[in-house]
Every structure is written in structure tokens, then in C-alpha cells.
Design a protein around this motif. Structure first.
Motif, PDB file in Angstrom:
ATOM      1  N   ALA A 459       0.841  -1.187   0.000  1.00 38.55           N
ATOM      2  CA  ALA A 459       0.000   0.000   0.000  1.00 38.55           C
ATOM      3  C   ALA A 459       0.877   1.238   0.000  1.00 38.55           C
ATOM      4  CB  ALA A 459      -0.915  -0.002   1.222  1.00 38.55           C
ATOM      5  N   GLN A 460       0.493   2.211  -0.782  1.00 40.58           N
ATOM      6  CA  GLN A 460       1.207   3.475  -0.783  1.00 40.58           C
ATOM      7  C   GLN A 460       0.942   4.210   0.530  1.00 40.58           C
ATOM      8  OE1 GLN A 460      -0.487   5.317  -4.230  1.00 40.58           O
ATOM      9  NE2 GLN A 460       0.810   4.215  -5.684  1.00 40.58           N
ATOM     10  N   GLY A 461       1.945   4.946   0.997  1.00 43.39           N
ATOM     11  CA  GLY A 461       1.778   5.712   2.226  1.00 43.39           C
ATOM     12  C   GLY A 461       2.892   5.439   3.213  1.00 43.39           C
ATOM     13  N   ASP A 462       2.742   6.002   4.399  1.00 41.20           N
ATOM     14  CA  ASP A 462       3.760   5.904   5.436  1.00 41.20           C
ATOM     15  C   ASP A 462       3.432   4.728   6.362  1.00 41.20           C
ATOM     16  OD1 ASP A 462       5.873   6.426   7.114  1.00 41.20           O
ATOM     17  OD2 ASP A 462       4.772   7.931   8.285  1.00 41.20           O
ATOM     18  N   PRO A 481      -2.699   2.465  -4.149  1.00 38.83           N
ATOM     19  CA  PRO A 481      -3.420   3.206  -3.111  1.00 38.83           C
ATOM     20  C   PRO A 481      -4.165   2.238  -2.189  1.00 38.83           C
ATOM     21  CG  PRO A 481      -3.864   4.109  -5.296  1.00 38.83           C
ATOM     22  CD  PRO A 481      -3.150   2.820  -5.514  1.00 38.83           C
ATOM     23  N   PRO A 482      -4.352   2.609  -0.920  1.00 37.32           N
ATOM     24  CA  PRO A 482      -5.077   1.731   0.012  1.00 37.32           C
ATOM     25  C   PRO A 482      -6.444   1.305  -0.503  1.00 37.32           C
ATOM     26  CG  PRO A 482      -3.983   3.479   1.230  1.00 37.32           C
ATOM     27  CD  PRO A 482      -3.780   3.786  -0.232  1.00 37.32           C
ATOM     28  N   SER A 483      -7.156   2.206  -1.210  1.00 34.59           N
ATOM     29  CA  SER A 483      -8.486   1.865  -1.722  1.00 34.59           C
ATOM     30  C   SER A 483      -8.439   0.747  -2.753  1.00 34.59           C
ATOM     31  CB  SER A 483      -9.149   3.103  -2.339  1.00 34.59           C
ATOM     32  OG  SER A 483      -8.362   3.607  -3.409  1.00 34.59           O
ATOM     33  N   HIS A 484      -7.289   0.599  -3.415  1.00 33.78           N
ATOM     34  CA  HIS A 484      -7.118  -0.495  -4.377  1.00 33.78           C
ATOM     35  C   HIS A 484      -6.661  -1.777  -3.677  1.00 33.78           C
ATOM     36  CE1 HIS A 484      -7.403   2.781  -7.202  1.00 33.78           C
ATOM     37  NE2 HIS A 484      -7.304   1.957  -8.234  1.00 33.78           N
ATOM     38  N   ILE A 485      -5.693  -1.615  -2.801  1.00 41.68           N
ATOM     39  CA  ILE A 485      -5.066  -2.814  -2.245  1.00 41.68           C
ATOM     40  C   ILE A 485      -5.958  -3.522  -1.232  1.00 41.68           C
ATOM     41  CG2 ILE A 485      -3.811  -1.908  -0.231  1.00 41.68           C
ATOM     42  CD1 ILE A 485      -1.343  -3.419  -1.380  1.00 41.68           C
ATOM     43  N   VAL A 486      -6.971  -2.833  -0.696  1.00 45.53           N
ATOM     44  CA  VAL A 486      -7.902  -3.510   0.197  1.00 45.53           C
ATOM     45  C   VAL A 486      -8.632  -4.627  -0.534  1.00 45.53           C
ATOM     46  CG1 VAL A 486      -9.897  -2.009  -0.218  1.00 45.53           C
ATOM     47  CG2 VAL A 486      -9.598  -3.086   2.027  1.00 45.53           C
ATOM     48  N   HIS A 487      -8.672  -4.546  -1.874  1.00 45.83           N
ATOM     49  CA  HIS A 487      -9.330  -5.599  -2.654  1.00 45.83           C
ATOM     50  C   HIS A 487      -8.521  -6.902  -2.663  1.00 45.83           C
ATOM     51  CE1 HIS A 487     -13.001  -3.947  -4.372  1.00 45.83           C
ATOM     52  NE2 HIS A 487     -12.400  -2.776  -4.354  1.00 45.83           N
ATOM     53  N   ASP A 488      -7.238  -6.837  -2.316  1.00 43.50           N
ATOM     54  CA  ASP A 488      -6.487  -8.088  -2.194  1.00 43.50           C
ATOM     55  C   ASP A 488      -7.123  -8.986  -1.142  1.00 43.50           C
ATOM     56  OD1 ASP A 488      -4.827  -7.078  -4.072  1.00 43.50           O
ATOM     57  OD2 ASP A 488      -3.044  -6.933  -2.810  1.00 43.50           O
ATOM     58  N   LEU A 489      -7.743  -8.364  -0.131  1.00 48.02           N
ATOM     59  CA  LEU A 489      -8.451  -9.137   0.889  1.00 48.02           C
ATOM     60  C   LEU A 489      -9.939  -9.257   0.563  1.00 48.02           C
ATOM     61  CD1 LEU A 489      -8.531 -10.684   3.505  1.00 48.02           C
ATOM     62  CD2 LEU A 489      -8.551  -8.517   4.758  1.00 48.02           C
ATOM     63  N   GLU A 540      -7.064   4.636  13.029  1.00 53.90           N
ATOM     64  CA  GLU A 540      -7.049   5.355  11.754  1.00 53.90           C
ATOM     65  C   GLU A 540      -6.758   4.399  10.600  1.00 53.90           C
ATOM     66  OE1 GLU A 540      -4.586   9.002   9.568  1.00 53.90           O
ATOM     67  OE2 GLU A 540      -4.463   8.718  11.757  1.00 53.90           O
ATOM     68  N   ARG A 541      -5.885   3.425  10.832  1.00 57.05           N
ATOM     69  CA  ARG A 541      -5.592   2.437   9.782  1.00 57.05           C
ATOM     70  C   ARG A 541      -6.823   1.606   9.450  1.00 57.05           C
ATOM     71  NH1 ARG A 541      -0.092   1.013   9.811  1.00 57.05           N
ATOM     72  NH2 ARG A 541       1.090   2.952   9.653  1.00 57.05           N
ATOM     73  N   PHE A 542      -7.587   1.257  10.486  1.00 54.78           N
ATOM     74  CA  PHE A 542      -8.780   0.447  10.240  1.00 54.78           C
ATOM     75  C   PHE A 542      -9.818   1.215   9.429  1.00 54.78           C
ATOM     76  CE2 PHE A 542      -7.590  -1.908  14.352  1.00 54.78           C
ATOM     77  CZ  PHE A 542      -6.853  -2.845  13.648  1.00 54.78           C
ATOM     78  N   GLN A 543      -9.795   2.533   9.522  1.00 52.29           N
ATOM     79  CA  GLN A 543     -10.648   3.342   8.665  1.00 52.29           C
ATOM     80  C   GLN A 543     -10.073   3.428   7.256  1.00 52.29           C
ATOM     81  OE1 GLN A 543     -13.753   4.652   9.100  1.00 52.29           O
ATOM     82  NE2 GLN A 543     -13.624   3.324  10.908  1.00 52.29           N
ATOM     83  N   GLN A 544      -8.742   3.475   7.180  1.00 52.35           N
ATOM     84  CA  GLN A 544      -8.075   3.542   5.871  1.00 52.35           C
ATOM     85  C   GLN A 544      -8.329   2.260   5.079  1.00 52.35           C
ATOM     86  OE1 GLN A 544      -3.810   3.962   6.214  1.00 52.35           O
ATOM     87  NE2 GLN A 544      -3.658   5.101   4.293  1.00 52.35           N
ATOM     88  N   PHE A 545      -8.272   1.125   5.778  1.00 50.17           N
ATOM     89  CA  PHE A 545      -8.558  -0.180   5.160  1.00 50.17           C
ATOM     90  C   PHE A 545      -9.861  -0.689   5.773  1.00 50.17           C
ATOM     91  CE2 PHE A 545      -3.912   0.260   5.210  1.00 50.17           C
ATOM     92  CZ  PHE A 545      -3.630   0.112   3.869  1.00 50.17           C
ATOM     93  N   ASN A 546     -10.943  -0.061   5.406  1.00 47.78           N
ATOM     94  CA  ASN A 546     -12.225  -0.298   6.057  1.00 47.78           C
ATOM     95  C   ASN A 546     -12.953  -1.477   5.413  1.00 47.78           C
ATOM     96  OD1 ASN A 546     -14.613  -0.178   7.434  1.00 47.78           O
ATOM     97  ND2 ASN A 546     -15.262   1.792   6.591  1.00 47.78           N
ATOM     98  N   LEU A 547     -12.958  -2.597   6.101  1.00 44.74           N
ATOM     99  CA  LEU A 547     -13.656  -3.780   5.608  1.00 44.74           C
ATOM    100  C   LEU A 547     -15.148  -3.751   5.917  1.00 44.74           C
ATOM    101  CD1 LEU A 547     -11.176  -6.674   6.487  1.00 44.74           C
ATOM    102  CD2 LEU A 547     -11.574  -5.609   4.269  1.00 44.74           C
ATOM    103  N   PHE A 548     -15.591  -2.720   6.646  1.00 46.12           N
ATOM    104  CA  PHE A 548     -16.984  -2.671   7.076  1.00 46.12           C
ATOM    105  C   PHE A 548     -17.787  -1.583   6.370  1.00 46.12           C
ATOM    106  CE2 PHE A 548     -14.813  -4.892  10.421  1.00 46.12           C
ATOM    107  CZ  PHE A 548     -15.714  -5.872  10.820  1.00 46.12           C
ATOM    108  N   ARG A 549     -17.234  -0.979   5.326  1.00 43.14           N
ATOM    109  CA  ARG A 549     -17.993   0.042   4.627  1.00 43.14           C
ATOM    110  C   ARG A 549     -19.198  -0.588   3.925  1.00 43.14           C
ATOM    111  NH1 ARG A 549     -13.240   0.738   0.248  1.00 43.14           N
ATOM    112  NH2 ARG A 549     -14.343   0.101  -1.646  1.00 43.14           N
TER     113      ARG A 549
END
Length: 610
Positions: A459-462, A481-489, A540-549
Motif C-alpha cells: 500500500a502506498q503511504g507511510d 493506493p489503500p483503496s485499491h489494495i484492500v481488494h487483495d483481501l 485510523e488504519r482500520f478506517q483507511q482499510f475499512n472492511l466494514f464500509r
């Protein structure tokens, strides 16, 4: 024993079920509801397909195979010809004649393999399948449930199928080459040198025979490296494409030596038939199968051992991963021989850049201790001739409730994957062939992760916690981007694995899909709570990679082939994004907040103490 025609019709109906369901899910076709449980797909050709189905929580139809009828010119008949369906639907799928012709080629190969599997599994109940060894069971699996024609294997004929296909369950003896070191791109862990790799694949007597041939041919291991090659790949591709190197003595065939290897369900990964604990060998096979040519990209060879060693250290030092016993099937060595001419062509078909190489990877059998056994996660989805699954057979043999067994499964698999993503920004395309489950008393106790060549991204970012990732590894890995890589899961695991498992359990044992995902939601929420208690910044990370949206993008793989066709390309195919999906985790929490209570025995020892 049923007739071969009966098996042929059954295989066609099963493939029709998959094609109709996946193409409607990917929004290439539209299933119109006629009455409760009854649907119709009207095609531009004037043909209609009618069937009974249940719409799952994933906006995906679970179709009754025996109910499918084809209507043409007002006449209805049972639908038992998958090829005819694709011809009927060609206009709706926007498939050119060339694409359709090649698709039917893949379809024919897939059906032949499916018939062979139906014959082999005849009479084997799910309880029996569930107790087979991983190596035995892989030769009986149906394969990827999402790919419509998942055994296309363009490039192979009947002879290759009988000799080298997973379903054949035949041992393959590898050829061994000596490749001049200056030609090779290679990497190996400090724990494995090239002589050890030879000894791992060959018995002492075979090593002596190979050494005799090596000396007779004037090969010095100081100047050359040993390289196994699949006998089909040698005959079909290497002798021709690498003729220049062969003629000048930079690439030398030593002969067939060593143990026989059994092809796994992924086709190109081979396990040692006589010594299951020995390293697995992954070899390029330039056949088109499940959307791409099954080569080995050379760019991962130097960094593969470094990356998998870093992942293993991560599992050992990280509290969450260590508590769950998460492990890595390490790629201990890799070797690639670039093609001298194709490497000079920007945009050359990628298959010509992935022809010759090898990866040595740890065997799960070598990582299991007394009382443990391992199975590919794909095994859970396998059904017997009565429609009963290996997953339910394991649950019934475990003595646990369904919810408790699932909670252990999710805690051992989904939590580590989500933790790697949210804490370290490491995404794994976690389909069912990349996850090896370790069982004790038929209960999942941990997971072993593998296949980082293209299926691991950043994921891109710090992400300070991955700061010790070696720079040469980071430079090779894709960063998204995190919004893309969350799809790996989400797409790589929830859609590609759990979608089928939850539907199967609903049909087989009546477990409501919302209950299934409520268990998963509570396991994930419990994990989040335990982490945030110790590290509040992780919220904050759990919001960035939000599996519950509430909604997620629908990622489509079958439409890619239909749109792209079968022409050569410089890169592997990229999925298409369709309309959004309702997230089952969100739905479960909305409808059943707190109704599923996990028993204490499903908690990890770390969390039980909190």
C-alpha cells in the motif's frame, strides 16, 4: 459406474451453472426474476435460458443445475451443452469470432478434465475426501470456482493431459540443466546453497549419477548453476528458444534425474512424490490457463528469498501473527534465464520473458509437527457426488459447533491477512490456492502463506512498521493506493473464497449467510478492539482499510478475457470493475448486531488474557 455420456452431461451442466452465475454476477448478462426462485436470461440471439436459483447475499445466483432449460424458437429443452450457451451469448458478451473460438478451445479442455475428475471422485464421500492427504486431494479438486473455464491449458493436448495434468496424479521426473552463471538471474537464502538444493531434489545415488554426467560433460559448478526444467517445457519451448545458448555450451542438458514430482492444483508447482517434506519446485509452463500463461517472471528471482525471509521474521516478531502461529512457505531460492533477444524488445509478449526458471519453496509437510496435517484452503469448497463439502465434513469431525469452527478458521486466516494489510500495508491476493490451512483434530489452528511473485503488493503511504523491508525488495513490488489494495483481501479472499463457502454452508446445513458473516464480523471487531487497546493509532488504519464500509466495488475477471481476447500482450490481464456490491459484513452488523456469541475456546491465547 455411470456412462461417460452421463458424466459429460453433468460436467456441461456444472459449467453452465458457473457461466450463467458468474456472468450475471459480473453484469455481463441480466437474470430477470419471473417468480419466486425462477429466473430467465434473454440473449440478443433470441435464445433464452430459464432456471431455478437463489439470490445470495453477494448478488450472485446459486443455480440448480438440473433446472436449466434452453428456449429457442419457442421450444424448450434441458440445457446440457455449455459450448452452445457461449455461442448463443456471444453477442451479449461482445466476443469476437476469434475470441469465441479460443474460448471454446479452453472450454473443451476444461470439460475433458472435469469429466475425468467426476469419474475419479465417484463413490468418494466428503468424509473420505476430508481425510486424504493434501497431495492426494489436490489431484481431485475442481479448481478455481470463479474462473469459468479453469482448466483451459491452451498448448496441451491429450498426451500432455495424461502425463502432466493435476488430475492425472502421475509423477513427473524432471530434467536437469547446467546454466552458465553469467546468464542467470538468481537468489538464494543463506540457509540454502546450490549443492543443498540439488541434494534436496535427488537421492544420494541420483546425485552421484548426475555428478558423473556433469564431469563427463566438463561442467564445473563454480561456473554453472543447476536448473530443473519440466520435460514438456524443454521439448516444446526451451530447445527452440534457447538454441543459441545450447549450441555454444552455455546451457547444457544433463538428463532426467531425481525423485518424481506430483503436479499440484496450480499445475506448475510440484511436490516431491516420495518425500513430501522436501522442497516444492515451481516451474514455468507456457500454457494459457485461468487467464494467463503460467510462466515465472524473472524480476522476483533475486528478491524472492529475501522477501519471504522478511515475511517469516515478521510473523515471528509480531505479537498478533505469532499468537496465531501464522507462517510462511518460504521461497528459499530462485533462478531465471532471461531470453537474450526478447529482453531487448519493449512490449514483447510477456510469455517470452517467463520461459525458463525455477523457484524452490518450502513444503507445508516440513512445517507441520506431530498431530498436525495440512490442506489447501481450496479443499474446503470441494463437494462429493451428493453435493456435500469437505468443509462440513471437517466441522462434523471436529466436535465444534459450526460457529466455533468458523471463528477459528477466520481467526487463523482473515485476521493475519487483515493485520498484515492494516499495520504493514502488505496486501496478499489471498485466493484459496495461496492459503494452506494447518489442522489439529480437524480444527484449523494456523495458516501458511505463499506465492509472493506478483500476488504480494504494498500500500502506498507511510508505514513505519515495514521500515526494515529491504530496499531491493520494495523497488520490485507493485505499490497501490489503500483503496485499491484492500481488494487483495475483500475481492481476493471474501469474494473469491468466502462467497462460495457461505453459500455452500447455507445449502448444505442451513446456516444463514448473515450468520456466517456475523461470525466473521465479530472475529474482526474483536481483533480490532484488542489492537486499538494497545495501539490507539491503529484506529485510523482500520478506517483507511475499512472492511466494514457499506459498499464495495465489484471486480470482474471473466469479462477481461472476453473483452481482451486471446492476442498476445506485454502484461498480464488486469480485472475490470463493475457496479458496487453491498458488503456482507456491513449487512450482518446492520441486521444482527451482537446476536452471534463466540465461545471462549475460539479466542487466541493472547486475546483470552485481555
Amino acid at each position: 459406474m455411470r456412462s461417460r455420456d452421463a458424466y459429460w452431461k453433468q460436467a456441461n451442466r456444472a459449467l453452465l451453472v458457473k457461466a450463467l452465475a458468474e456472468l450475471c454476477y459480473e453484469q455481463a448478462l441480466v437474470a430477470e426474476p419471473l417468480s419466486e426462485g425462477r429466473y430467465s436470461v434473454s440473449l440478443a440471439s433470441g435464445v433464452k435460458y430459464h432456471f431455478h436459483a437463489w439470490l445470495t447475499i453477494w448478488d450472485w445466483l446459486l443455480i440448480e443445475a438440473e433446472s436449466i432449460e434452453r428456449e429457442h424458437h419457442g421450444q424448450r429443452a434441458p440445457a446440457e451443452d455449455a459450448a452452445q450457451f457461449f455461442i448463443d451469448a456471444a453477442g451479449d458478451l461482445e466476443a469476437t469470432p476469434s475470441t469465441l473460438g479460443n474460448l471454446l478451445h479452453e472450454l473443451a479442455n476444461t470439460l475433458v478434465a472435469d469429466v475425468a475428475l467426476l469419474e475419479k471422485r465417484e463413490g468418494l464421500r466428503a468424509e473420505t475426501l476430508a481425510q486424504l492427504s493434501d497431495e492426494q486431494l489436490q489431484c481431485l479438486l475442481d479448481g478455481h470456482p470463479k474462473a469459468m473455464v479453469n482448466k483451459g491449458r491452451i498448448g496441451w493436448g491429450a498426451r500432455e493431459f495424461n502425463l502432466y495434468a493435476t488430475e492425472s496424479a502421475q509423477g513427473v521426473r524432471l530434467l536437469w540443466l547446467a546454466v552458465r552463471r553469467a546468464l542467470a538471474v538468481s537468489g538464494n537464502s543463506q540457509a540454502w546453497d546450490w549443492q543443498q538444493l540439488l541434494a534436496e531434489s535427488l537421492s544420494e545415488g541420483q546425485c552421484q549419477l548426475l555428478d558423473t554426467v556433469r564431469r563427463e560433460k566438463g561442467i564445473d559448478w563454480q561456473a554453472f548453476l543447476p536448473l530443473p526444467v519440466h520435460p514438456w517445457q524443454w521439448q516444446r519451448h526451451i530447445r527452440q528458444h534457447y538454441a543459441r545458448h545450447i549450441s555454444c555450451g552455455d546451457l547444457v542438458l544433463l538428463g532426467a534425474f531425481g525423485d518424481e514430482y506430483l503436479p499440484q492444483v496450480s499445475l506448475r508447482t510440484l511436490s516431491n512424490l516420495s518425500r513430501p517434506q522436501a522442497l516444492h519446485i515451481k516451474l514455468p509452463l507456457t500454457v494459457l490457463n485461468t487467464s494467463c500463461f503460467r510462466g515465472i517472471p524473472g524480476k522476483y528471482m533475486r528478491c524472492g528469498p529475501i522477501l519471504s525471509a522478511w515475511m517469516q521474521r515478521l510473523c515471528e516478531r509480531d505479537t498478533t501473527l505469532r499468537a496465531r502461529g501464522t507462517g510462511i512457505l518460504q521461497e528459499v531460492a530462485g533462478l531465471h534465464v532471461p531470453h537474450v533477444h526478447h529482453e531487448q524488445i519493449a512490449g514483447t509478449p510477456y510469455r517470452f520473458r517467463e520461459l525458463l526458471g525455477v523457484t524452490w519453496r518450502q513444503s507445508p509437510a516440513g512445517l507441520c509437527v506431530q498431530g498436525e496435517r495440512h490442506l489447501l484452503m481450496a479443499a474446503l469448497l470441494q463437494r462429493d457426488s451428493r453435493g456435500n463439502s469437505v468443509a462440513v465434513a471437517l466441522i462434523e469431525a471436529s466436535g465444534l459447533s459450526v460457529q466455533a469452527w468458523l471463528a477459528q478458521l477466520f481467526d487463523a486466516t482473515v485476521v493475519p491477512l487483515y493485520h498484515l494489510l492494516s499495520r504493514y500495508g502488505v496486501g496478499l491476493v489471498a485466493h484459496s490456492q495461496n492459503l494452506t490451512l494447518v489442522f489439529r483434530d480437524n480444527r484449523v489452528v494456523r495458516v501458511l502463506l505463499k506465492d509472493f511473485q506478483g500476488d504480494l503488493r504494498l500500500a502506498q503511504g507511510d508505514f513505519p512498521d515495514r521500515g526494515d523491508l529491504p530496499s531491493e525488495v520494495e523497488a520490485v513490488l507493485d505499490q497501490l493506493p489503500p483503496s485499491h489494495i484492500v481488494h487483495d483481501l475483500f475481492t481476493g479472499h471474501f469474494v473469491t473464497v468466502l462467497r462460495y463457502l457461505s453459500a455452500q454452508m447455507a445449502v448444505e446445513i442451513g446456516l444463514c449467510e448473515l450468520d456466517f458473516y456475523a461470525v466473521l464480523a465479530q472475529v474482526l471487531r474483536r481483533y480490532q478492539k484488542s489492537v486499538v487497546t494497545k495501539a490507539p493509532q491503529m484506529a485510523e488504519r482500520f478506517q483507511q482499510f475499512n472492511l466494514f464500509r457499506q459498499r464495495f466495488e465489484r471486480v470482474c475477471i471473466n469479462r477481461v478475457r472476453l473483452r481482451q481476447g486471446y492476442g498476445d500482450s506485454a502484461e498480464r490481464p488486469v480485472p475490470i470493475v463493475g457496479g458496487d456490491l453491498h458488503n456482507p459484513l456491513w449487512l450482518a452488523e446492520q441486521q444482527q448486531p451482537g446476536q452471534i456469541q463466540l465461545q471462549p475456546e475460539t479466542l487466541s491465547s493472547e486475546e483470552a488474557s485481555l
